[in-house]
Design a protein around this motif. Sequence first.
Motif, mmCIF file in Angstrom:
data_model
loop_
_atom_site.group_PDB
_atom_site.id
_atom_site.type_symbol
_atom_site.label_atom_id
_atom_site.label_comp_id
_atom_site.label_asym_id
_atom_site.label_seq_id
_atom_site.Cartn_x
_atom_site.Cartn_y
_atom_site.Cartn_z
ATOM 1 N N GLN A 268 0.832 -1.200 0.000
ATOM 2 C CA GLN A 268 0.000 0.000 0.000
ATOM 3 C C GLN A 268 0.865 1.247 0.000
ATOM 4 O O GLN A 268 1.950 1.264 0.571
ATOM 5 N N VAL A 272 -3.530 3.160 0.189
ATOM 6 C CA VAL A 272 -4.201 2.644 -1.002
ATOM 7 C C VAL A 272 -3.433 1.433 -1.520
ATOM 8 O O VAL A 272 -2.210 1.487 -1.695
ATOM 9 N N THR A 273 -4.131 0.334 -1.762
ATOM 10 C CA THR A 273 -3.491 -0.880 -2.267
ATOM 11 C C THR A 273 -3.035 -0.678 -3.699
ATOM 12 O O THR A 273 -3.836 -0.326 -4.576
ATOM 13 N N TRP A 301 -9.947 -4.520 -3.390
ATOM 14 C CA TRP A 301 -8.956 -4.211 -2.363
ATOM 15 C C TRP A 301 -8.884 -2.713 -2.050
ATOM 16 O O TRP A 301 -8.277 -2.326 -1.040
ATOM 17 N N THR A 302 -9.485 -1.900 -2.909
ATOM 18 C CA THR A 302 -9.361 -0.453 -2.733
ATOM 19 C C THR A 302 -10.692 0.225 -2.453
ATOM 20 O O THR A 302 -10.736 1.407 -2.153
#
Length: 306
Positions: A268, A272-273, A301-302
């Motif tokens: 990250q 944020v990924t 994921w985000t």
Amino acid sequence: MSSSTPPEPEPGVIAGERRHLTNLAYRLLGSLTEAEDAVQESYARWYAMPRPQRAAIDSPGAWLTTVISRICLDVLGSARVRRERYVGEWVPEPLPDRTEWPGGPRSATDPADRVTIDDSVDMAFLVVLESMTPAERVAFILHDVFRYPFPEIARIVDRTPAACRQLAASARRRVAATAPPASPSPQQASVLREFKEAWQSSDIRTLVALLDPGATMVADGGGLVSAVRRTIEGGRDIAGYLMHIAGLSPGLTLLQRTVNGRPGLVAQRDGVTVTVAAFHLTEGRITRIWAVRNPEKLRPWTAPHP
């Protein structure tokens, strides 16, 4: 509606099939985005039928399964052409484990939350599926994963039961030949903890020791972000590449997360990924790394969490 017309299934009954359809489509396509599109198309075809025709269907779930399987069969055929034009390597979309995120489970409407995590979504397994023909993949997933009988699969894919049996057997041989037994998850988690610490401390000797000499690494950026476009082969070359990336990307935070049901790593930047990495270990050493950087594949994921 005349007295001879059977009542139409309740909307809730039809909506209740969405989880099963998403699970099936994700395994068939290796893409959560494409799976959700296939589910939507299946429902669109259901509601496009006249009401009496829908009411006459004894098993809406079976009808929807047949429709989505055929949709996925078509998508798989066209996907081969699209992926030949794909920039760099194509890796299946990784799935998060919703229980690991701060704030608890995600929204129940999130497609990622409809996928049951088991061995059939393991990244190594999905990658092997990519080597199959569309017909092999559909027959194998329907029979070996979802336990559909071959006569039923034959009606879905428009082939004989014997042909479907042969397709599934061929797919099974591919899996046996290309998917070596994985190390137990607790051992994989321990190795990845060492791997993460070595990467963060620029300890290349430890990285090399944790990687199998014949290990491979692929990265999927989809042409949208920078990513190595060729497979990196050999533990030493992978370790060297990771050290290079560490130097170019200061400020990254590495987190241990479950990726497709197995221990993995998430990178990250500012919360944020930006990368999700799945791993395969054999006898305690890392043999495969799949690093997904394509932002279109990282939406689960985000997305905002509660």
